[in-house]
Motif scaffolding. Structure first.
Motif, mmCIF file in Angstrom:
data_model
loop_
_atom_site.group_PDB
_atom_site.id
_atom_site.type_symbol
_atom_site.label_atom_id
_atom_site.label_comp_id
_atom_site.label_asym_id
_atom_site.label_seq_id
_atom_site.Cartn_x
_atom_site.Cartn_y
_atom_site.Cartn_z
ATOM 1 N N ALA A 145 0.838 -1.206 0.000
ATOM 2 C CA ALA A 145 0.000 0.000 0.000
ATOM 3 C C ALA A 145 0.865 1.244 0.000
ATOM 4 N N ARG A 146 0.274 2.334 -0.493
ATOM 5 C CA ARG A 146 0.838 3.678 -0.378
ATOM 6 C C ARG A 146 -0.253 4.560 0.184
ATOM 7 N N LEU A 147 0.046 5.244 1.252
ATOM 8 C CA LEU A 147 -0.949 6.058 1.948
ATOM 9 C C LEU A 147 -0.715 7.532 1.641
ATOM 10 N N SER A 148 -1.721 8.176 1.101
ATOM 11 C CA SER A 148 -1.633 9.599 0.753
ATOM 12 C C SER A 148 -2.068 10.449 1.951
ATOM 13 N N PRO A 149 -1.691 11.728 1.962
ATOM 14 C CA PRO A 149 -2.108 12.608 3.059
ATOM 15 C C PRO A 149 -3.627 12.685 3.175
ATOM 16 N N LEU B 118 4.578 -5.899 9.578
ATOM 17 C CA LEU B 118 4.283 -4.724 8.756
ATOM 18 C C LEU B 118 5.358 -3.678 8.996
ATOM 19 N N GLN B 119 5.756 -3.025 7.918
ATOM 20 C CA GLN B 119 6.732 -1.937 8.024
ATOM 21 C C GLN B 119 6.154 -0.708 7.329
ATOM 22 N N PHE B 120 6.186 0.430 8.040
ATOM 23 C CA PHE B 120 5.715 1.704 7.513
ATOM 24 C C PHE B 120 6.944 2.574 7.267
ATOM 25 N N VAL B 121 7.119 3.041 6.022
ATOM 26 C CA VAL B 121 8.295 3.832 5.643
ATOM 27 C C VAL B 121 7.814 5.143 5.024
ATOM 28 N N TYR B 122 8.404 6.240 5.458
ATOM 29 C CA TYR B 122 8.027 7.551 4.933
ATOM 30 C C TYR B 122 8.774 7.824 3.632
ATOM 31 N N ASP B 123 8.020 8.113 2.570
ATOM 32 C CA ASP B 123 8.581 8.484 1.266
ATOM 33 C C ASP B 123 8.474 10.004 1.149
ATOM 34 N N ALA B 124 9.568 10.700 1.473
ATOM 35 C CA ALA B 124 9.540 12.165 1.516
ATOM 36 C C ALA B 124 9.324 12.775 0.142
ATOM 37 N N GLU B 125 9.889 12.164 -0.895
ATOM 38 C CA GLU B 125 9.784 12.752 -2.240
ATOM 39 C C GLU B 125 8.340 12.844 -2.690
ATOM 40 N N ASN B 126 7.536 11.817 -2.403
ATOM 41 C CA ASN B 126 6.131 11.809 -2.821
ATOM 42 C C ASN B 126 5.172 12.127 -1.681
ATOM 43 N N ASP B 127 5.713 12.382 -0.487
ATOM 44 C CA ASP B 127 4.910 12.648 0.706
ATOM 45 C C ASP B 127 3.856 11.555 0.890
ATOM 46 N N GLU B 128 4.322 10.325 0.948
ATOM 47 C CA GLU B 128 3.445 9.180 1.142
ATOM 48 C C GLU B 128 4.066 8.229 2.168
ATOM 49 N N ILE B 129 3.217 7.378 2.737
ATOM 50 C CA ILE B 129 3.684 6.322 3.623
ATOM 51 C C ILE B 129 3.604 5.025 2.837
ATOM 52 N N VAL B 130 4.751 4.326 2.706
ATOM 53 C CA VAL B 130 4.803 3.056 1.974
ATOM 54 C C VAL B 130 4.691 1.926 3.007
#
Length: 256
Positions: free
Chosen positions: A132-136, A240-252
């Protein structure tokens, strides 16, 4: 072309045009196909040329020896032949094959670049799968208890299997400090008016911060009796691992 060349050409055409075509992955076979297509095209062009078609008629025409030519025929100049109608040259089959293969290669490269840009590999390459990718989610109200003392921008992200994630400025004073991340399940969080809170789950991951090129990340293991697992569809033993993707401002989100 010989019989063997014709048979080889037919086999290579099947590898290039059939539903199970695989010739794009075999450069040697592709070059051989182009070579045979060009030879076949040259053979067909020679066989269908005007000179080749006219030659039998000239040979079969009756010859009259000593035939007298009329005076009018001697005085009348030969009429200029009519200009052939203009037609666009037909592309060779080998040219078409090259264009098709080039288009497939470009499409594959474009897809690969898109996937590389959007899929973030897990840091340890431990066989995790991105799920999953979580948007703001600006409409989500962040609990005051989780934002005490924070003066910068706090961003909440879309819900995932009962989990919520927020990123917030680093607690460090450095301007270049990486953002921090908190992961929890709102159903297990209790707050009071005084700013206190309690959490009834196993994994309350508050204030996990990034460092340098490493983004903030949090890992959760769902045991058989984990309160968090009851809010999800995952079986016991899921990580489960939650990683912050700063470039796209999403949680992977990765699953392992």
């Amino acid at each position: 072309m010989s019989f063997d060349d014709d048979a080889e050409l037919a086999q290579l055409r099947r590898r290039a045009y059939s539903p199970s075509a695989d010739i794009a992955a075999d450069p040697a076979a592709l070059r051989r196909l182009i070579e045979l297509e060009e030879r076949a095209s040259v053979t067909n062009d020679v066989a269908s040329s005007p000179e080749a078609e006219a030659a039998p008629h000239v040979a079969d025409a009756p010859q009259t020896l000593g035939a007298e030519r009329s005076p009018d025929a001697e005085r009348t100049p030969d009429a200029e032949p009519a200009a052939p109608p203009f037609t666009l040259p037909r592309p060779r089959r080998s040219t078409v094959i090259l264009l098709v293969v080039a288009a497939l290669v470009l499409a594959t490269l474009a897809t690969a670049l898109t996937l590389v840009q959007r899929v973030q590999a897990d840091p340890l390459q431990a066989g995790a799968t991105q799920i999953a990718r979580l948007s703001p989610d600006p409409a989500f109200p962040v609990p005051t208890a989780l934002a005490q003392g924070i003066t910068g921008e706090i961003t909440a992200y879309a819900e995932f299997e009962g989990f919520r994630v927020v990123t917030l400025p680093s607690y460090r004073s450095s301007e270049n400090a990486s953002r921090c991340m908190t992961v929890w399940q709102p159903a297990l969080l209790s707050t009071d008016e005084g700013g206190g809170f309690s959490y009834d789950g196993d994994s309350f991951l508050m204030g996990t911060c990034g460092a340098g090129v490493f983004p903030p990340s949090s890992t959760i293991f769902l045991r058989e009796d984990s309160p968090e697992r009851a809010q999800t569809v995952f079986p016991a033993g899921t990580a489960l691992q939650f990683v912050y993707d700063a470039e796209n401002d999403e949680i992977v989100v990765f699953r392992g």
